[in-house]
Design an enzyme around this catalytic site. Structure first.
Site, PDB file in Angstrom:
ATOM      1  N   CYS A  26      11.512  40.220  -9.947  1.00 20.89           N
ATOM      2  CA  CYS A  26       9.862  39.969  -9.212  1.00 20.89           C
ATOM      3  C   CYS A  26      10.236  39.375  -7.958  1.00 20.89           C
ATOM      4  O   CYS A  26      10.585  38.538  -7.138  1.00 20.89           O
ATOM      5  CB  CYS A  26       9.860  38.777 -10.560  1.00 20.89           C
ATOM      6  SG  CYS A  26       7.837  38.417  -9.438  1.00 20.89           S
ATOM      7  N   ASP A  63      -2.906  37.293   0.818  1.00 23.09           N
ATOM      8  CA  ASP A  63      -2.668  38.550   0.533  1.00 23.09           C
ATOM      9  C   ASP A  63      -2.189  39.632   1.672  1.00 23.09           C
ATOM     10  O   ASP A  63      -2.656  39.915   2.218  1.00 23.09           O
ATOM     11  CB  ASP A  63      -3.493  38.729  -1.201  1.00 23.09           C
ATOM     12  CG  ASP A  63      -3.333  40.873  -1.676  1.00 23.09           C
ATOM     13  OD1 ASP A  63      -3.401  40.427  -2.810  1.00 23.09           O
ATOM     14  OD2 ASP A  63      -3.259  41.630  -1.137  1.00 23.09           O
ATOM     15  N   HIS A  67       8.108  31.492 -13.420  1.00 18.39           N
ATOM     16  CA  HIS A  67       8.031  32.994 -13.011  1.00 18.39           C
ATOM     17  C   HIS A  67       7.657  32.727 -14.972  1.00 18.39           C
ATOM     18  O   HIS A  67       8.415  33.356 -16.409  1.00 18.39           O
ATOM     19  CB  HIS A  67       9.275  33.514 -13.501  1.00 18.39           C
ATOM     20  CG  HIS A  67       9.040  35.091 -13.546  1.00 18.39           C
ATOM     21  ND1 HIS A  67       8.330  36.137 -13.397  1.00 18.39           N
ATOM     22  CD2 HIS A  67       9.442  35.529 -14.890  1.00 18.39           C
ATOM     23  CE1 HIS A  67       8.425  36.405 -13.565  1.00 18.39           C
ATOM     24  NE2 HIS A  67       8.609  37.039 -14.451  1.00 18.39           N
ATOM     25  N   ASN A  86      -6.407  37.903 -12.830  1.00 17.01           N
ATOM     26  CA  ASN A  86      -5.810  39.977 -13.542  1.00 17.01           C
ATOM     27  C   ASN A  86      -4.930  39.476 -14.909  1.00 17.01           C
ATOM     28  O   ASN A  86      -3.914  38.983 -13.678  1.00 17.01           O
ATOM     29  CB  ASN A  86      -5.725  40.792 -12.854  1.00 17.01           C
ATOM     30  CG  ASN A  86      -6.460  40.991 -11.760  1.00 17.01           C
ATOM     31  OD1 ASN A  86      -7.836  41.022 -12.294  1.00 17.01           O
ATOM     32  ND2 ASN A  86      -6.270  41.582 -10.984  1.00 17.01           N
ATOM     33  N   GLY A 115      -5.651  45.045 -15.257  1.00 22.39           N
ATOM     34  CA  GLY A 115      -5.770  45.316 -13.441  1.00 22.39           C
ATOM     35  C   GLY A 115      -4.408  44.529 -12.918  1.00 22.39           C
ATOM     36  O   GLY A 115      -4.287  44.005 -11.595  1.00 22.39           O
ATOM     37  N   HIS A 153       3.666  38.540 -12.091  1.00 21.83           N
ATOM     38  CA  HIS A 153       4.406  36.662 -12.402  1.00 21.83           C
ATOM     39  C   HIS A 153       2.596  36.666 -11.870  1.00 21.83           C
ATOM     40  O   HIS A 153       1.725  36.511 -10.790  1.00 21.83           O
ATOM     41  CB  HIS A 153       5.015  36.144 -11.507  1.00 21.83           C
ATOM     42  CG  HIS A 153       5.536  35.411 -10.654  1.00 21.83           C
ATOM     43  ND1 HIS A 153       7.078  34.794 -10.410  1.00 21.83           N
ATOM     44  CD2 HIS A 153       4.635  34.277 -10.866  1.00 21.83           C
ATOM     45  CE1 HIS A 153       6.719  33.316 -10.224  1.00 21.83           C
ATOM     46  NE2 HIS A 153       5.257  33.034 -10.225  1.00 21.83           N
ATOM     47  N   HIS A 155      -0.303  34.647 -10.815  1.00 21.93           N
ATOM     48  CA  HIS A 155      -1.381  34.355 -10.084  1.00 21.93           C
ATOM     49  C   HIS A 155      -2.747  34.873  -9.712  1.00 21.93           C
ATOM     50  O   HIS A 155      -3.287  34.631 -10.516  1.00 21.93           O
ATOM     51  CB  HIS A 155      -0.806  35.532  -9.039  1.00 21.93           C
ATOM     52  CG  HIS A 155      -1.242  36.619  -8.711  1.00 21.93           C
ATOM     53  ND1 HIS A 155      -0.127  37.652 -10.215  1.00 21.93           N
ATOM     54  CD2 HIS A 155      -1.898  37.257  -8.841  1.00 21.93           C
ATOM     55  CE1 HIS A 155      -0.619  38.245 -10.075  1.00 21.93           C
ATOM     56  NE2 HIS A 155      -1.880  39.047  -9.184  1.00 21.93           N
ATOM     57  N   HIS A 173      -5.977  34.896  -7.601  1.00 18.54           N
ATOM     58  CA  HIS A 173      -6.820  35.024  -6.274  1.00 18.54           C
ATOM     59  C   HIS A 173      -7.674  34.521  -5.990  1.00 18.54           C
ATOM     60  O   HIS A 173      -8.696  34.060  -6.720  1.00 18.54           O
ATOM     61  CB  HIS A 173      -7.277  36.597  -6.541  1.00 18.54           C
ATOM     62  CG  HIS A 173      -6.543  37.644  -6.625  1.00 18.54           C
ATOM     63  ND1 HIS A 173      -5.475  38.811  -5.341  1.00 18.54           N
ATOM     64  CD2 HIS A 173      -6.052  38.402  -8.307  1.00 18.54           C
ATOM     65  CE1 HIS A 173      -4.791  38.986  -6.835  1.00 18.54           C
ATOM     66  NE2 HIS A 173      -5.102  39.144  -7.694  1.00 18.54           N
TER      67      HIS A 173
HETATM   68  P1  5GP Z   1      -3.010  41.381  -9.744  1.00 19.12           P
HETATM   69  O1  5GP Z   1      -3.669  42.745  -9.156  1.00 19.12           O
HETATM   70  O2  5GP Z   1      -1.086  42.242  -9.526  1.00 19.12           O
HETATM   71  O3  5GP Z   1      -3.668  40.552  -9.594  1.00 19.12           O
HETATM   72  O4  5GP Z   1      -2.665  41.343  -7.400  1.00 19.12           O
HETATM   73  C1  5GP Z   1      -0.953  41.173  -7.195  1.00 19.12           C
HETATM   74  C2  5GP Z   1      -1.661  40.961  -5.403  1.00 19.12           C
HETATM   75  O5  5GP Z   1      -0.131  40.817  -5.099  1.00 19.12           O
HETATM   76  C3  5GP Z   1      -2.279  42.471  -4.360  1.00 19.12           C
HETATM   77  O6  5GP Z   1      -3.620  42.164  -4.677  1.00 19.12           O
HETATM   78  C4  5GP Z   1      -1.295  42.921  -3.413  1.00 19.12           C
HETATM   79  O7  5GP Z   1      -2.359  43.358  -2.280  1.00 19.12           O
HETATM   80  C5  5GP Z   1      -0.327  41.720  -3.632  1.00 19.12           C
HETATM   81  N1  5GP Z   1       0.581  42.578  -2.843  1.00 19.12           N
HETATM   82  C6  5GP Z   1       1.720  43.136  -3.053  1.00 19.12           C
HETATM   83  N2  5GP Z   1       2.758  42.856  -2.901  1.00 19.12           N
HETATM   84  C7  5GP Z   1       3.038  42.254  -1.932  1.00 19.12           C
HETATM   85  C8  5GP Z   1       3.731  41.602  -0.814  1.00 19.12           C
HETATM   86  O8  5GP Z   1       4.564  41.985  -0.773  1.00 19.12           O
HETATM   87  N3  5GP Z   1       2.933  40.653  -0.348  1.00 19.12           N
HETATM   88  C9  5GP Z   1       1.942  39.522  -0.535  1.00 19.12           C
HETATM   89  N4  5GP Z   1       1.518  38.962   0.088  1.00 19.12           N
HETATM   90  N5  5GP Z   1       0.834  40.097  -1.389  1.00 19.12           N
HETATM   91  C10 5GP Z   1       1.180  41.400  -1.806  1.00 19.12           C
HETATM   92 ZN    ZN Z   2       8.838  35.727 -10.813  1.00 20.04          ZN
END
Ligand code: 5GP
Ligand code: ZN
Length: 118
Positions: free
Chosen positions: A5, A31, A47, A87, A93, A98, A100, A102
């Site tokens: 992860c 991000d 996790h 998301n 999306g 894991h 989170h 935004h």
């Molecule tokens: P999701 O679409 O799963 O809600 O959002 C995942 C977020 O993680 C995306 O906005 C993406 O830009 C961010 N992200 C992906 N890989 C990394 C990374 O290696 N480091 C950081 N800081 N953010 C990441």
């Molecule tokens: Zn995780």
């Protein structure tokens, strides 16, 4: 910790991130691909895959996250407001599986907030 992860690796310090807050339950980092002036990810250390996997035992963790969001937004200078997005699942999306939250604010935000981009 889940060994494959991305966010567990960030929490473990195996992958660098720009942290803005950390405590025993969560970390908050920038991000990597910001969709607004301020785009942070609030991530529980545990996790948990998504909202679909939340259990009653997580109630205090979730309350902690909700209380932290406005505090961190204020620290980031988002006095005029901010947006939160969670998301859930591929259809929602979610890319990183894991849980989170935004936290977005500043220039780049407009409208009702149902953009495809976050
Ligand atoms: P999701 O679409 O799963 O809600 O959002 C995942 C977020 O993680 C995306 O906005 C993406 O830009 C961010 N992200 C992906 N890989 C990394 C990374 O290696 N480091 C950081 N800081 N953010 C990441
Ligand atoms: Zn995780």
């Amino acid at each position: 910790m889940s060994s494959d992860c991305l966010f567990c690796k960030i929490i473990a310090g195996e992958i660098p991130s720009q942290q803005v807050y950390s405590d025993e339950q969560v970390i908050v980092f920038k991000d990597i691909d910001p969709k607004a002036d301020v785009h942070l990810l609030l991530v529980p250390r545990e996790h948990i895959i998504s909202l679909n996997q939340l259990e009653e035992k997580h109630d205090s963790l979730i309350a902690h996250c909700m209380h932290l969001l406005p505090k961190i937004a204020k620290e980031q200078g988002l006095d005029n407001g901010f947006r939160t997005v969670i998301n859930t699942g591929a259809g929602g999306g979610q890319i990183v599986f894991h849980l989170h939250i935004h936290l977005l604010g500043g220039d780049g935000l407009s409208g009702a907030g149902f953009s495809r981009a976050v």
